[in-house]
Enzyme design. Structure first.
Site, short mmCIF file in Angstrom:
data_model
loop_
_atom_site.label_atom_id
_atom_site.label_comp_id
_atom_site.label_asym_id
_atom_site.label_seq_id
_atom_site.Cartn_x
_atom_site.Cartn_y
_atom_site.Cartn_z
N VAL A 49 0.86 -1.18 0.00
CA VAL A 49 0.00 0.00 0.00
C VAL A 49 0.91 1.24 0.00
O VAL A 49 2.12 1.11 0.05
CB VAL A 49 -0.96 0.04 1.22
CG1 VAL A 49 -2.11 -0.90 1.04
CG2 VAL A 49 -0.20 -0.26 2.50
N LYS A 80 -2.76 14.22 -8.30
CA LYS A 80 -3.48 14.51 -7.05
C LYS A 80 -3.36 16.00 -6.74
O LYS A 80 -2.24 16.52 -6.59
CB LYS A 80 -2.88 13.66 -5.92
CG LYS A 80 -3.45 13.97 -4.55
CD LYS A 80 -2.84 13.08 -3.47
CE LYS A 80 -3.24 13.55 -2.08
NZ LYS A 80 -2.53 12.85 -0.99
C1 FAD Z 1 -2.84 1.02 5.41
C2 FAD Z 1 -1.68 1.83 4.92
C3 FAD Z 1 -1.88 2.80 3.95
C4 FAD Z 1 -0.81 3.59 3.50
N1 FAD Z 1 -1.03 4.58 2.60
C5 FAD Z 1 -0.02 5.43 2.30
C6 FAD Z 1 -0.20 6.50 1.40
O1 FAD Z 1 -1.26 6.66 0.80
N2 FAD Z 1 0.84 7.34 1.18
C7 FAD Z 1 2.05 7.16 1.80
O2 FAD Z 1 2.94 7.98 1.60
N3 FAD Z 1 2.26 6.11 2.59
C8 FAD Z 1 1.27 5.25 2.87
N4 FAD Z 1 1.50 4.20 3.69
C9 FAD Z 1 2.86 3.92 4.13
C10 FAD Z 1 3.61 3.24 3.01
O3 FAD Z 1 2.93 2.09 2.60
C11 FAD Z 1 5.00 2.87 3.47
O4 FAD Z 1 5.61 3.99 4.04
C12 FAD Z 1 5.84 2.44 2.32
O5 FAD Z 1 5.20 1.44 1.58
C13 FAD Z 1 7.16 1.93 2.79
O6 FAD Z 1 7.05 0.66 3.31
P1 FAD Z 1 8.39 -0.02 3.72
O7 FAD Z 1 9.26 -0.15 2.52
O8 FAD Z 1 8.93 0.64 4.91
O9 FAD Z 1 7.91 -1.49 4.20
P2 FAD Z 1 7.44 -2.77 3.38
O10 FAD Z 1 6.70 -2.45 2.16
O11 FAD Z 1 6.79 -3.67 4.39
O12 FAD Z 1 8.80 -3.45 2.92
C14 FAD Z 1 9.57 -4.21 3.83
C15 FAD Z 1 10.63 -4.95 3.06
O13 FAD Z 1 11.45 -5.64 3.98
C16 FAD Z 1 11.57 -6.98 3.59
N5 FAD Z 1 11.79 -7.82 4.75
C17 FAD Z 1 11.12 -7.83 5.92
N6 FAD Z 1 11.62 -8.79 6.73
C18 FAD Z 1 12.64 -9.36 6.05
C19 FAD Z 1 13.55 -10.41 6.34
N7 FAD Z 1 13.51 -11.10 7.49
N8 FAD Z 1 14.45 -10.73 5.41
C20 FAD Z 1 14.53 -10.07 4.23
N9 FAD Z 1 13.70 -9.07 3.90
C21 FAD Z 1 12.76 -8.75 4.81
C22 FAD Z 1 10.27 -7.29 2.89
O14 FAD Z 1 10.39 -8.42 2.05
C23 FAD Z 1 10.08 -6.00 2.11
O15 FAD Z 1 10.84 -6.05 0.94
C24 FAD Z 1 0.46 3.38 4.08
C25 FAD Z 1 0.66 2.37 5.02
C26 FAD Z 1 -0.40 1.60 5.45
C27 FAD Z 1 -0.16 0.52 6.46
#
Ligand code: FAD
Length: 510
Positions: A49, A80
């Site tokens: 997301v 947007k």
């Molecule tokens: C409901 C919801 C709606 C959202 N809507 C928005 C929005 O509209 N606009 C906005 O700016 N932000 C939004 N966000 C936030 C946004 O989704 C995140 O900030 C963004 O996607 C970044 O996520 P991330 O990369 O930190 O985590 P993730 O997408 O969870 O990525 C984590 C990564 O770590 C890896 N990983 C985890 N554990 C391990 C392991 N043990 N070994 C190897 N790899 C591992 C996974 O495979 C993945 O590649 C939303 C969040 C939520 C929950």
């Protein structure tokens, strides 16, 4: 380069945070200067997301040299102009938080002070009449200004909606072309160095070891490295009580509108994000105030088109890590904390985290002074966003128990001071780390029913006839400019139309 220079950066996680960091670092460093390695697990996947953004993302793209139209095309994106809030003050009411600015300052005060004064003199034109973003959004219009555009476009601003999966894939392609090495595997262990407790290496499930001098924890809510460092988490659930979200895409039934919609529900709110190939939807709610089944039923009953999957649940705890930078690890994205998606600030926080890291980039000793300054800046930025989000919840007149509880909650002093000042005389307190500018605060304060008792006395220095003439002129120019724009769909068709969703090759999810 000095002997202490960082030679390898290891990015743990390949969601939006990991690939944004990889892409930006690949621009900052040549491969021979610093190896950038990203490890991610296909088995774990990403949150998938994060589809709405705010205007500063344009800067991120610009620094990376990303072409805006190609980027929108590659991510099935749309434009947007702001967020429409439905039912947040009370059922049936709606307001718009536009990007860009309202009107233009004149006389000795801010524009909205002149508008407030005009209201006292009998004008009935809503503030929205002076926002080009608002006028274009509600007419379904969009255009990227050119140097020949009417000067009123200096008040216009935009961001993007995009498919989060396609965005990560796009950035992955960008980063890999610039030499970022991708490792597939599941991190099983974080090994700390005896003595100083720095992260030494990550051990994967198959026994491979990944060493580096600097680690970026982008492992999402797990915050794997950050947890191993015992960083701790500061909860903000007493201010931002929603803790779950159900997300579901649905079929597109009409041309995409150029804005996000956030509709208040019994114990939370629902988002609608229009993309080229589908519409993204989600229900963010407080699990203590509504059951998961009821939340899912509410979501599914309020979709524009047929659902294209079963709702997917995400659990979260609003708050932040006690230290975003701890020893030789910097947490980015969800690993560093999560406020909630209401104002689309998470991707922005990844962006500013990366740019702060580049401003305070360490050598392998990771001077604690650098980390302390980085953390101070991150904390201030998050607190300012937190206050803005709380305002949406606290200033409400809704009747359900969840909303009554929000209206009664004690709020941070910093927010209370802003509300009090605005209520008294319409003045907006600006603080150095505020992400949201006065236009945003103004839109949400007024939208949430916080009405100023008076205006700035300096606004009275403009004679009433002049005031009416200037405001009338602005209104006219904005009206004309909005009416002349192409429709949002026409703009997409001409400039950045994506291939049909069925034609997108199904690569393994990055
Ligand atoms: C409901 C919801 C709606 C959202 N809507 C928005 C929005 O509209 N606009 C906005 O700016 N932000 C939004 N966000 C936030 C946004 O989704 C995140 O900030 C963004 O996607 C970044 O996520 P991330 O990369 O930190 O985590 P993730 O997408 O969870 O990525 C984590 C990564 O770590 C890896 N990983 C985890 N554990 C391990 C392991 N043990 N070994 C190897 N790899 C591992 C996974 O495979 C993945 O590649 C939303 C969040 C939520 C929950």
């Amino acid at each position: 380069m000095s002997d202490a220079a960082i030679r390898t950066i290891l990015i743990a996680g390949g969601g939006t945070a990991g690939w944004m960091a990889a892409a930006a670092l690949s621009v900052a460093f040549q491969p021979h200067q610093c190896r950038i390695v990203l490890v991610e697990s296909d088995e774990i996947g990403t949150v998938g997301v994060g589809e709405a953004t705010i205007p500063p993302i344009q800067l991120f793209n610009k620094i990376l040299g990303i072409d805006e139209r190609e980027f929108v095309r590659a991510t099935q994106g749309s434009f947007k102009l702001g967020i429409e809030f439905v039912g947040w003050l009370r059922e049936g009411q709606r307001y718009f938080h536009p990007f860009g600015r309202y009107g233009d300052d004149f006389g000795l005060t801010a524009f909205h002070q002149q508008w407030l004064r005009a209201q006292t003199l009998g004008s009935t034109t809503p503030l929205d009449g002076y926002s080009l973003n608002h006028q274009a959004a509600y007419r379904g219009r969009f255009e990227i200004p050119t140097p020949q555009s009417n000067p009123v476009f200096s008040t216009f601003s935009w961001a993007y909606h995009f498919d989060a999966g396609l965005y990560a894939r796009y950035l992955r392609g960008f980063a890999e072309r610039r030499g970022v090495e991708r490792v597939e595997g599941k991190i099983a262990e974080v090994v700390l160095r005896p003595g100083d407790g720095f992260v030494d290496r990550l051990i994967l499930g198959d026994g491979r070891a990944l060493e580096a001098e600097l680690f970026l924890d982008c492992t999402g809510f797990r915050g794997l490295i950050t947890e191993a460092l015992g960083t701790g988490y500061e909860e903000w659930t007493h201010w931002l009580p929603c803790d779950r979200a159900l997300a579901v895409p649905c079929a597109r039934v009409a041309d995409p509108v150029p804005y996000t919609r956030a509709t208040a529900r019994q114990a939370g709110w629902q988002w609608r994000i229009p993309l080229q190939h589908r519409t993204g939807n989600g229900h963010v709610y407080c699990s203590g105030a509504i059951s998961d089944d009821a939340a899912a039923a509410t979501l599914l009953a309020n979709l524009d088109g047929a659902p294209e999957a079963d709702p997917r649940m995400l659990r979260f705890t609003t708050g932040r890590r006690r230290k975003a930078w701890n020893r030789n690890c910097i947490a980015l994205g969800l690993a560093s904390g999560f406020l909630e998606p209401l104002e689309s600030t998470s991707i922005h926080l990844i962006q500013t985290g990366i740019s702060k890291l580049l401003s305070w980039f360490p050598d392998r000793h990771c001077d604690p002074l650098l980390a302390a300054e980085y953390n101070r800046l991150v904390d201030a930025e998050m607190e300012s966003i937190r206050d803005f989000l709380i305002l949406h919840y606290q200033a409400n007149e809704r009747d359900e128990p969840f909303w009554r509880q929000c209206a009664a909650m004690p709020i941070p002093d910093t927010l209370a001071a802003k509300i009090e000042m605005f209520r008294a005389n319409g003045r907006l307190i600006e603080r150095p780390h505020d992400l949201f500018h006065p236009t945003s605060w103004l839109a949400v304060l007024l939208g949430q029913g916080v009405a100023p008792a008076a205006h700035d006395p300096l606004a009275d220095t403009v004679p009433p006839e002049e005031l009416a003439a200037v405001l009338g002129g602005m209104r006219h120019v904005i009206d004309q400019a909005a009416a002349r724009m192409s429709t949002h769909q026409q703009f997409i068709d001409r400039n950045c139309r994506a291939a049909p969703a069925s034609a997108i090759t199904q690569e393994p999810h990055p």
